[in-house]
Design an enzyme around this catalytic site. Sequence first.
Site, PDB file in Angstrom:
ATOM      1  N   GLY A 170      -1.475 -14.098 -10.719  1.00 21.47           N
ATOM      2  CA  GLY A 170      -2.243 -15.139 -11.077  1.00 21.47           C
ATOM      3  C   GLY A 170      -3.069 -14.934 -12.322  1.00 21.47           C
ATOM      4  O   GLY A 170      -3.620 -15.459 -13.029  1.00 21.47           O
TER       5      GLY A 170
ATOM      6  N   LYS B 141       0.388 -11.603 -19.418  1.00 24.54           N
ATOM      7  CA  LYS B 141       1.918 -11.410 -19.007  1.00 24.54           C
ATOM      8  C   LYS B 141       2.647 -10.386 -19.993  1.00 24.54           C
ATOM      9  O   LYS B 141       3.174 -11.367 -20.992  1.00 24.54           O
ATOM     10  CB  LYS B 141       2.682 -12.583 -18.455  1.00 24.54           C
ATOM     11  CG  LYS B 141       1.950 -13.449 -17.452  1.00 24.54           C
ATOM     12  CD  LYS B 141       2.795 -14.337 -16.951  1.00 24.54           C
ATOM     13  CE  LYS B 141       1.759 -15.215 -15.994  1.00 24.54           C
ATOM     14  NZ  LYS B 141       1.370 -14.483 -14.785  1.00 24.54           N
TER      15      LYS B 141
ATOM     16  N   HIS C 229     -10.002  -6.784 -28.461  1.00 28.45           N
ATOM     17  CA  HIS C 229     -11.340  -7.093 -27.738  1.00 28.45           C
ATOM     18  C   HIS C 229     -11.529  -5.567 -27.236  1.00 28.45           C
ATOM     19  O   HIS C 229     -13.041  -5.466 -26.751  1.00 28.45           O
ATOM     20  CB  HIS C 229     -11.241  -8.059 -26.529  1.00 28.45           C
ATOM     21  CG  HIS C 229     -11.303  -9.286 -26.735  1.00 28.45           C
ATOM     22  ND1 HIS C 229     -11.854 -10.009 -27.560  1.00 28.45           N
ATOM     23  CD2 HIS C 229     -10.032 -10.413 -26.604  1.00 28.45           C
ATOM     24  CE1 HIS C 229     -11.190 -11.285 -27.803  1.00 28.45           C
ATOM     25  NE2 HIS C 229     -10.231 -11.375 -27.059  1.00 28.45           N
TER      26      HIS C 229
ATOM     27  N   HIS D 279      -9.559 -16.343 -29.903  1.00 32.00           N
ATOM     28  CA  HIS D 279     -10.694 -15.627 -29.620  1.00 32.00           C
ATOM     29  C   HIS D 279     -11.123 -14.585 -30.891  1.00 32.00           C
ATOM     30  O   HIS D 279     -10.391 -14.227 -31.580  1.00 32.00           O
ATOM     31  CB  HIS D 279     -10.502 -14.807 -28.540  1.00 32.00           C
ATOM     32  CG  HIS D 279     -10.024 -15.616 -27.311  1.00 32.00           C
ATOM     33  ND1 HIS D 279      -8.865 -15.573 -26.828  1.00 32.00           N
ATOM     34  CD2 HIS D 279     -10.958 -16.375 -26.521  1.00 32.00           C
ATOM     35  CE1 HIS D 279      -8.715 -16.577 -25.912  1.00 32.00           C
ATOM     36  NE2 HIS D 279     -10.001 -16.935 -25.254  1.00 32.00           N
TER      37      HIS D 279
ATOM     38  N   ARG E 285      -2.423 -22.070 -22.482  1.00 36.44           N
ATOM     39  CA  ARG E 285      -3.158 -22.055 -20.868  1.00 36.44           C
ATOM     40  C   ARG E 285      -4.510 -21.771 -21.027  1.00 36.44           C
ATOM     41  O   ARG E 285      -5.269 -22.221 -20.420  1.00 36.44           O
ATOM     42  CB  ARG E 285      -2.320 -20.855 -20.336  1.00 36.44           C
ATOM     43  CG  ARG E 285      -2.697 -21.153 -18.473  1.00 36.44           C
ATOM     44  CD  ARG E 285      -2.001 -19.841 -18.050  1.00 36.44           C
ATOM     45  NE  ARG E 285      -2.707 -19.424 -16.907  1.00 36.44           N
ATOM     46  CZ  ARG E 285      -2.093 -18.561 -15.747  1.00 36.44           C
ATOM     47  NH1 ARG E 285      -1.189 -18.016 -16.089  1.00 36.44           N
ATOM     48  NH2 ARG E 285      -2.918 -18.222 -14.780  1.00 36.44           N
TER      49      ARG E 285
END
Length: 482
Positions: free
Chosen positions: A27, A31, A141, A178, A270
């Site tokens: 989930g 990936k 990040h 982002h 997504r």
Amino acid sequence: MAQTQGTKRKVCYYYDGDVGNYYYGQGHPMKPHRIRMTHNLLLNYGLYRKMEIYRPHKANAEEMTKYHSDDYIKFLRSIRPDNMSEYSKQMQRFNVGEDCPVFDGLFEFCQLSTGGSVASAVKLNKQQTDIAVNWAGGLHHAKKSEASGFCYVNDIVLAILELLKYHQRVLYIDIDIHHGDGVEEAFYTTDRVMTVSFHKYGEYFPGTGDLRDIGAGKGKYYAVNYPLRDGIDDESYEAIFKPVMSKVMEMFQPSAVVLQCGSDSLSGDRLGCFNLTIKGHAKCVEFVKSFNLPMLMLGGGGYTIRNVARCWTYETAVALDTEIPNELPYNDYFEYFGPDFKLHISPSNMTNQNTNEYLEKIKQRLFENLRMLPHAPGVQMQAIPEDAIPEESGDEDEEDPDKRISICSSDKRIACEEEFSDSDEEGEGGRKNSSNFKKAKRVKTEDEKEKDPEEKKEVTEEEKTKEEKPEAKGVKEEVKMA
């Protein structure tokens, strides 16, 4: 700063076949398999023939602690799914557990990602390539002592630190949806790195990247943030990216560029909420490339993995100045790309909440800040520190021409445009029938012939065959150790 259109530049590419085996967990949107899909797609487009391919070394703890804290890297080396209970306090302290889970091979994954980016920087420093590509990198990040946003080790910061050994000023550009917070934070107080981020802002991870965040101390005005709203499309993005980057190039005058190509800014991602097509995203790559500076291209976000593979394959082709057909070649993951099996995607009908007035207002504010910069700050001369990776040994010119070349050497070689043509079965853009493409025997000079009595003997067809190049398909997954 001089711009050139369509200049062929030497490209090297870093990839390790193991990278697709790492799994963040059921989930989880991140990936690593997408890197393998990208690699397989660009192989089947035949792009591997036009660039040098390397397998990255595994970056060690010493390399990582050039930026990260010792105790954080020690923790990443030690933690495993089977011993998590022993590290519960440290997991909290280092923000590992939810967005950044513990998974099998976590540290090795970080080593490969970082190894490719640092090795790319060394290649650029030595002027052994013009453009270096590491799609497994771009994890923007990660903080000095903290994991964040699916990122554990900040390969970008480590690569920039390597570039700074040879380059007075390095420009970092981030087109992920982002904000590139980890990279901005690392260089917030220096005037030797300018960070420029175009990102979604307002109730969106990581919550930083305000227009008013401009750097501090010596780094004041060296952080540039372009906050965006939902639904930005190709036309609007190009209308802000080109003028802002032109002004940045003019004022900062970098001698090297790092471009984080996060593909979560694509339509239909997504986790994303922008409306860029692959062509719109790649126009940024094309524009930055036109400044003709040493350039490091990295991956980053991207969570609709079929589109990640499409995007980064196309951007590899852009780096190579090669046109590839919209019809996808057959590949190991062909079924992922249905129902259309095309390279390019269409934008959705979502509303672009970035009005022309809003975009113009932000652009003018950024221009005001950029005008505050002193033109191209100078740097005191110092001895150049050692490279992170030792010099490669061996000279190709000294190789014995009578010996079959290794797969590693084969991967490193770039094919001449005239050397290959498509087989009848494959058609344009398809994989080549490797049995049709053999390398001609090396022609000896007259002097060499005089010295070599064997040369005077007739060579049979059978002996000639032994001289031929290994089959082109051998390149598929075996890549050179960097």
